[in-house]
Design a protein around this motif. Structure first.
Motif, mmCIF file in Angstrom:
data_model
loop_
_atom_site.group_PDB
_atom_site.id
_atom_site.type_symbol
_atom_site.label_atom_id
_atom_site.label_comp_id
_atom_site.label_asym_id
_atom_site.label_seq_id
_atom_site.Cartn_x
_atom_site.Cartn_y
_atom_site.Cartn_z
ATOM 1 N N SER A 48 22.254 -2.238 43.099
ATOM 2 C CA SER A 48 21.636 -3.467 43.595
ATOM 3 C C SER A 48 21.361 -4.478 42.489
ATOM 4 C CB SER A 48 20.318 -3.138 44.309
ATOM 5 O OG SER A 48 20.546 -2.367 45.457
ATOM 6 N N ARG A 49 21.578 -4.088 41.242
ATOM 7 C CA ARG A 49 21.347 -4.946 40.080
ATOM 8 C C ARG A 49 19.870 -5.198 39.843
ATOM 9 N NH1 ARG A 49 23.109 -5.069 36.515
ATOM 10 N NH2 ARG A 49 23.557 -7.194 35.840
ATOM 11 N N LYS A 52 19.739 -2.991 34.733
ATOM 12 C CA LYS A 52 21.041 -3.188 34.096
ATOM 13 C C LYS A 52 21.472 -1.917 33.376
ATOM 14 C CE LYS A 52 20.359 -8.147 33.456
ATOM 15 N NZ LYS A 52 20.326 -9.283 32.492
ATOM 16 N N THR A 66 28.315 -5.578 37.943
ATOM 17 C CA THR A 66 27.468 -5.693 36.756
ATOM 18 C C THR A 66 27.392 -7.123 36.233
ATOM 19 O OG1 THR A 66 29.290 -5.127 35.243
ATOM 20 C CG2 THR A 66 27.949 -3.316 36.085
ATOM 21 N N LYS A 67 28.251 -7.994 36.732
ATOM 22 C CA LYS A 67 28.226 -9.398 36.319
ATOM 23 C C LYS A 67 27.449 -10.282 37.307
ATOM 24 C CE LYS A 67 32.768 -9.016 34.067
ATOM 25 N NZ LYS A 67 32.202 -8.833 32.720
ATOM 26 N N LEU A 68 26.895 -9.678 38.351
ATOM 27 C CA LEU A 68 26.218 -10.438 39.399
ATOM 28 C C LEU A 68 24.700 -10.304 39.300
ATOM 29 C CD1 LEU A 68 28.416 -9.575 42.527
ATOM 30 C CD2 LEU A 68 28.743 -11.421 40.859
ATOM 31 N N GLU A 69 24.005 -11.276 39.915
ATOM 32 C CA GLU A 69 22.560 -11.200 40.080
ATOM 33 C C GLU A 69 22.259 -10.468 41.397
ATOM 34 O OE1 GLU A 69 20.283 -12.177 37.848
ATOM 35 O OE2 GLU A 69 22.006 -12.671 36.560
ATOM 36 N N PRO A 70 21.031 -9.949 41.553
ATOM 37 C CA PRO A 70 20.716 -9.179 42.771
ATOM 38 C C PRO A 70 21.003 -9.929 44.071
ATOM 39 C CG PRO A 70 19.009 -8.831 41.134
ATOM 40 C CD PRO A 70 19.929 -9.871 40.568
ATOM 41 N N HIS A 71 20.675 -11.226 44.143
ATOM 42 C CA HIS A 71 20.915 -11.952 45.396
ATOM 43 C C HIS A 71 22.405 -12.097 45.680
ATOM 44 C CE1 HIS A 71 21.264 -15.331 42.521
ATOM 45 N NE2 HIS A 71 22.035 -15.883 43.432
ATOM 46 N N GLN A 72 23.221 -12.123 44.614
ATOM 47 C CA GLN A 72 24.668 -12.204 44.808
ATOM 48 C C GLN A 72 25.232 -10.892 45.329
ATOM 49 O OE1 GLN A 72 25.398 -13.510 40.701
ATOM 50 N NE2 GLN A 72 26.181 -15.460 41.495
#
Length: 234
Positions: A48-49, A52, A66-72
């Motif tokens: 879910s990010r 990290k 791993t390159k995304l933010e949680p909302h993404q």
């Protein structure tokens, strides 16, 4: 659908995940079982990010999470139902559900999804105007799962959904998980209730001290001697 390769994670100097390899195929119920502290919830938090990783890759439908933010991650279709329910206690059942469809892609389906979760959980329909914090633990767990479904998940992450529930409610929750899966939602389930979770799983992974020590079909692990001794008291 979801592939985790060589995932390592530490809380400060304490490493809790060691080279985790795990995959979830579309349409499956995949269960991760293990004792308290084995790293199950931490694995979900990495997906879910919310945290990290130190190393490793997590890909979903070919996208590197791993390159995304949680909302993404949520916008991609991964929704986590957290351990401990974490509903909004001062909001009504209906308000909690509407919060679940906060992302833009889910808002257009909000009313249809409210009807859908009320069909799954008739008790929530009866209590739609009741404050979430005044409901029983079992009802709050129903609400937490229902709120997760409001975001139109492709992959639903369930963290200890049976924790603290009476046996009859535990049975109901696992029946609901199976029904949600039949309706087309892929599920990654983290559970300490090893018997019930393996019974409904297509495939499963056993975590011990942050490492995957066994994997296979739910049925094969139910019959595994190590699993019987370590988790089922047999």
């Amino acid at each position: 659908m979801l592939t985790i390769e060589k995932l390592n994670f530490s809380y400060g100097d304490l490493q809790v995940l060691w080279n985790i390899n795990l995959e979830v195929k579309e349409g499956e119920i995949v269960t991760v079982v293990g004792a308290n502290g084995a790293g199950k919830s931490t694995t979900l938090k990495n997906i879910s990010r919310l945290v990290k990783p130190n190393a490793g890759t997590i890909t979903f439908d070919g996208v590197d999470l791993t390159k995304l933010e949680p909302h993404q991650v949520v916008e991609r279709g991964i929704v986590q139902v957290p351990e401990g329910r974490k509903i909004f206690p001062e909001m009504t059942v209906l308000e909690n559900l509407r919060m679940g469809s906060y992302i833009a892609s889910a808002r257009k389906d909000r009313d249809a999804n409210v009807n859908r979760v009320f069909e799954l959980f008739p008790r929530l329909k009866e209590r739609e105007k009741q404050l979430g914090g005044t409901m029983s633990g079992g009802e709050q767990q129903m609400l937490a799962i229902a709120r997760g479904l409001m975001a139109n998940p492709k992959l639903l992450l369930l963290d200890e959904p049976s924790l603290g529930l009476a046996p009859l409610l535990v049975k109901f929750i696992f029946e609901i998980i199976t029904e949600i899966n039949k309706q087309g939602v892929t599920i990654l389930l983290v559970e300490q209730n090893v018997y019930q979770s393996l019974r409904i799983a297509h495939r499963a992974f056993v975590l011990e001290t942050g490492r995957v020590v066994l994997s296979g079909s739910g049925e094969s692990l139910l019959n595994n001697e190590h699993v019987k001794k370590a988790f089922l008291g047999m």
